[in-house]
Design a protein around this motif. Structure first.
Motif, PDB file in Angstrom:
ATOM      1  N   LYS A  89       0.826  -1.206   0.000  1.00  0.00           N
ATOM      2  CA  LYS A  89       0.000   0.000   0.000  1.00  0.00           C
ATOM      3  C   LYS A  89       0.861   1.256   0.000  1.00  0.00           C
ATOM      4  N   LYS A  90       1.941   1.225   0.793  1.00  0.00           N
ATOM      5  CA  LYS A  90       2.827   2.384   0.846  1.00  0.00           C
ATOM      6  C   LYS A  90       3.516   2.619  -0.492  1.00  0.00           C
ATOM      7  N   LYS A  91       3.915   1.539  -1.134  1.00  0.00           N
ATOM      8  CA  LYS A  91       4.653   1.651  -2.394  1.00  0.00           C
ATOM      9  C   LYS A  91       3.772   2.174  -3.515  1.00  0.00           C
ATOM     10  N   PHE A  92       2.530   1.698  -3.578  1.00  0.00           N
ATOM     11  CA  PHE A  92       1.644   2.085  -4.673  1.00  0.00           C
ATOM     12  C   PHE A  92       0.721   3.238  -4.303  1.00  0.00           C
ATOM     13  N   GLY A  93       0.742   3.629  -3.038  1.00  0.00           N
ATOM     14  CA  GLY A  93      -0.143   4.702  -2.590  1.00  0.00           C
ATOM     15  C   GLY A  93       0.112   6.022  -3.283  1.00  0.00           C
ATOM     16  N   LYS A  94       1.312   6.217  -3.803  1.00  0.00           N
ATOM     17  CA  LYS A  94       1.633   7.461  -4.503  1.00  0.00           C
ATOM     18  C   LYS A  94       0.998   7.488  -5.895  1.00  0.00           C
ATOM     19  N   LYS A  95       0.790   6.307  -6.489  1.00  0.00           N
ATOM     20  CA  LYS A  95       0.204   6.208  -7.831  1.00  0.00           C
ATOM     21  C   LYS A  95      -1.312   6.160  -7.790  1.00  0.00           C
ATOM     22  N   SER A  96      -1.826   5.488  -6.789  1.00  0.00           N
ATOM     23  CA  SER A  96      -3.264   5.249  -6.759  1.00  0.00           C
ATOM     24  C   SER A  96      -3.694   4.913  -5.346  1.00  0.00           C
ATOM     25  N   LYS A  97      -4.980   5.114  -5.070  1.00  0.00           N
ATOM     26  CA  LYS A  97      -5.515   4.676  -3.784  1.00  0.00           C
ATOM     27  C   LYS A  97      -5.487   3.161  -3.763  1.00  0.00           C
ATOM     28  N   VAL A  98      -5.067   2.578  -2.632  1.00  0.00           N
ATOM     29  CA  VAL A  98      -4.948   1.124  -2.527  1.00  0.00           C
ATOM     30  C   VAL A  98      -5.854   0.613  -1.408  1.00  0.00           C
ATOM     31  N   LEU A  99      -6.716  -0.325  -1.765  1.00  0.00           N
ATOM     32  CA  LEU A  99      -7.595  -0.970  -0.804  1.00  0.00           C
ATOM     33  C   LEU A  99      -7.228  -2.446  -0.737  1.00  0.00           C
ATOM     34  N   SER A 100      -7.765  -3.144   0.222  1.00  0.00           N
ATOM     35  CA  SER A 100      -7.505  -4.591   0.314  1.00  0.00           C
ATOM     36  C   SER A 100      -8.768  -5.296   0.781  1.00  0.00           C
ATOM     37  N   VAL A 101      -8.841  -6.589   0.443  1.00  0.00           N
ATOM     38  CA  VAL A 101     -10.021  -7.359   0.831  1.00  0.00           C
ATOM     39  C   VAL A 101      -9.693  -8.838   0.897  1.00  0.00           C
ATOM     40  N   SER A 102     -10.351  -9.508   1.797  1.00  0.00           N
ATOM     41  CA  SER A 102     -10.398 -10.965   1.824  1.00  0.00           C
ATOM     42  C   SER A 102     -11.871 -11.343   1.814  1.00  0.00           C
ATOM     43  N   ILE A 103     -12.299 -12.057   0.775  1.00  0.00           N
ATOM     44  CA  ILE A 103     -13.729 -12.388   0.686  1.00  0.00           C
ATOM     45  C   ILE A 103     -14.138 -13.412   1.739  1.00  0.00           C
ATOM     46  N   LEU A 104     -13.148 -13.951   2.465  1.00  0.00           N
ATOM     47  CA  LEU A 104     -13.449 -14.894   3.542  1.00  0.00           C
ATOM     48  C   LEU A 104     -13.731 -14.185   4.861  1.00  0.00           C
ATOM     49  N   ASP A 105     -13.539 -12.859   4.858  1.00  0.00           N
ATOM     50  CA  ASP A 105     -13.705 -12.060   6.064  1.00  0.00           C
ATOM     51  C   ASP A 105     -14.868 -11.086   5.845  1.00  0.00           C
ATOM     52  N   ASP A 106     -15.967 -11.297   6.536  1.00  0.00           N
ATOM     53  CA  ASP A 106     -17.155 -10.465   6.337  1.00  0.00           C
ATOM     54  C   ASP A 106     -16.885  -8.997   6.627  1.00  0.00           C
ATOM     55  N   ASP A 107     -16.123  -8.714   7.680  1.00  0.00           N
ATOM     56  CA  ASP A 107     -15.817  -7.318   8.018  1.00  0.00           C
ATOM     57  C   ASP A 107     -15.011  -6.665   6.908  1.00  0.00           C
ATOM     58  N   SER A 108     -14.074  -7.413   6.329  1.00  0.00           N
ATOM     59  CA  SER A 108     -13.252  -6.892   5.235  1.00  0.00           C
ATOM     60  C   SER A 108     -14.112  -6.576   4.020  1.00  0.00           C
ATOM     61  N   VAL A 109     -15.061  -7.437   3.725  1.00  0.00           N
ATOM     62  CA  VAL A 109     -15.951  -7.228   2.571  1.00  0.00           C
ATOM     63  C   VAL A 109     -16.843  -6.013   2.798  1.00  0.00           C
ATOM     64  N   ARG A 110     -17.418  -5.886   4.005  1.00  0.00           N
ATOM     65  CA  ARG A 110     -18.282  -4.740   4.305  1.00  0.00           C
ATOM     66  C   ARG A 110     -17.511  -3.426   4.187  1.00  0.00           C
ATOM     67  N   LYS A 111     -16.287  -3.423   4.697  1.00  0.00           N
ATOM     68  CA  LYS A 111     -15.458  -2.216   4.629  1.00  0.00           C
ATOM     69  C   LYS A 111     -15.182  -1.839   3.180  1.00  0.00           C
ATOM     70  N   LEU A 112     -14.830  -2.840   2.357  1.00  0.00           N
ATOM     71  CA  LEU A 112     -14.547  -2.553   0.941  1.00  0.00           C
ATOM     72  C   LEU A 112     -15.807  -2.070   0.233  1.00  0.00           C
ATOM     73  N   SER A 113     -16.940  -2.674   0.543  1.00  0.00           N
ATOM     74  CA  SER A 113     -18.193  -2.269  -0.074  1.00  0.00           C
ATOM     75  C   SER A 113     -18.479  -0.799   0.220  1.00  0.00           C
ATOM     76  N   ASP A 114     -18.282  -0.391   1.460  1.00  0.00           N
ATOM     77  CA  ASP A 114     -18.509   1.011   1.839  1.00  0.00           C
ATOM     78  C   ASP A 114     -17.527   1.927   1.121  1.00  0.00           C
ATOM     79  N   GLU A 115     -16.270   1.498   1.018  1.00  0.00           N
ATOM     80  CA  GLU A 115     -15.246   2.328   0.369  1.00  0.00           C
ATOM     81  C   GLU A 115     -15.541   2.493  -1.127  1.00  0.00           C
ATOM     82  N   ILE A 116     -15.913   1.403  -1.793  1.00  0.00           N
ATOM     83  CA  ILE A 116     -16.225   1.466  -3.221  1.00  0.00           C
ATOM     84  C   ILE A 116     -17.438   2.359  -3.460  1.00  0.00           C
ATOM     85  N   THR A 117     -18.465   2.199  -2.630  1.00  0.00           N
ATOM     86  CA  THR A 117     -19.674   3.010  -2.777  1.00  0.00           C
ATOM     87  C   THR A 117     -19.359   4.496  -2.620  1.00  0.00           C
TER      88      THR A 117
END
Length: 323
Positions: free
Chosen positions: A288-316
């Motif tokens: 994230k630090k390396k690519f953060g200068k080029k683009s916003k970087v998010l992360s997700v694990s579809i096996l983790d419900d909290d991770s998916v909810r967080k990404l869904s909110d960020e994308i929206t």
């Protein structure tokens, strides 16, 4: 039925009906004068935008379309019936190009109706040729031919965001879990053989089949679908943390986008690190630090419900600002 996003078709507007030579019949008169009716006009061809992205698949079995011809005129100065117009339904996002002239029409809205070809005018009956010198004209004219042409129809999906990345980056799985879409998922290259759409709180996400190096010049399957990201507002670039070299994966996809259309390089891009559960948290943060200068970087694990909810909110939130 296989997905079709490119189709060559032949389209023809209706021919005008012929005018006729007829004579008026009146009681106690040997000759009642000319009474031949005009022919009816040939049907026009219209394009109508609809929401069914699979329509071209249905047309591929018989790619010829004709509007109805106008009917021949008749006696007693009766005009022939006009031919019925043809309304050719096309998926929203279709670009139709006349091959003889390269003229292009785009259908960008549901319900949009555009005249494509004009039908021919009907011919004139002999009544039109009556004059002081010619009281019994025997002339009539045939109907005019309708406009015709060969066309290339290309479907370019209209979506708010496109999910891009190498095969098996996790695009289909992410689309499914975010939107309840039913994309095919498998642990082998090119599971997705056609674009898939999903709805995230009113925003349309498109899962674009995996790109490979050389896709822009015809390798693999991805080149066939690059056109579908030309209209999206935001690109979500998935990089699998399962990969041995996510940075190289990123470069490959970016190169193919730019080779296909430089304008794609100017679109807003968000990097999503997928399968982040397979990496140490430190590795994810370093990336994230390396690519953060080029683009916003998010992360997700579809096996983790909290991770998916967080990404869904960020994308929206991103789409609300971008669209």
């Amino acid at each position: 039925m296989a997905f079709v996003d490119e189709l060559k078709v032949h389209i023809k507007a209706g021919k005008g009906g012929a005018g006729v030579v007829r004579w008026r019949h009146e009681k106690f008169k040997e000759f009642g004068g000319p009474a031949g009716g005009d022919g009816g006009k040939g049907g026009d061809v219209y394009l109508l935008g609809v929401g069914d992205i699979n329509l071209l698949s249905k047309y591929s079995f018989n790619p010829k379309f004709e509007a109805e011809d106008g009917q021949t005129g008749s006696g007693n100065s009766k005009e022939g019936k006009n031919g019925k117009d043809l309304e050719l339904r096309l998926p929203v996002g279709s670009l139709i190009k006349k091959l003889e002239t390269d003229k292009e029409i785009e259908i960008l809205k549901k319900g949009e109706r555009v005249l494509l070809l004009r039908g021919g005018f009907g011919g004139l009956g002999n009544e039109h040729f009556k004059s002081g010198r010619n009281v019994a004209p025997k002339e009539s004219t045939p109907g005019k031919k309708g406009e015709t042409g060969n066309f290339l129809i290309e479907l370019r999906l209209i979506a708010d965001a496109g999910l891009i990345g190498l095969p098996n980056a996790g695009k289909s799985s992410l689309l499914n879990i975010l939107t309840n879409a039913k994309s095919k998922v498998g642990e082998y290259h090119f599971t997705t053989l056609e674009p898939n759409l999903g709805n995230l709180y009113g925003f349309v996400l498109a899962d674009i089949p995996g790109l490979i190096e050389g896709a822009s010049v015809g390798k693999g399957l991805g080149h066939k679908f690059l056109r579908h990201i030309t209209r999206v507002k935001v690109l979500f670039h998935l990089l699998s943390m399962e990969s041995k070299n996510p940075e190289e994966d990123y470069k490959i996809v970016r190169q193919e986008l730019l080779r296909y259309d430089k304008a794609l390089g100017e679109k807003k891009e968000i990097i999503i690190l997928s399968k982040s559960d397979l990496s140490l948290a430190k590795e994810v943060e370093n990336f994230k630090k390396k690519f953060g200068k080029k683009s916003k970087v998010l992360s997700v694990s579809i096996l983790d419900d909290d991770s998916v909810r967080k990404l869904s909110d960020e994308i929206t939130a991103i789409l609300r600002r971008a669209v």
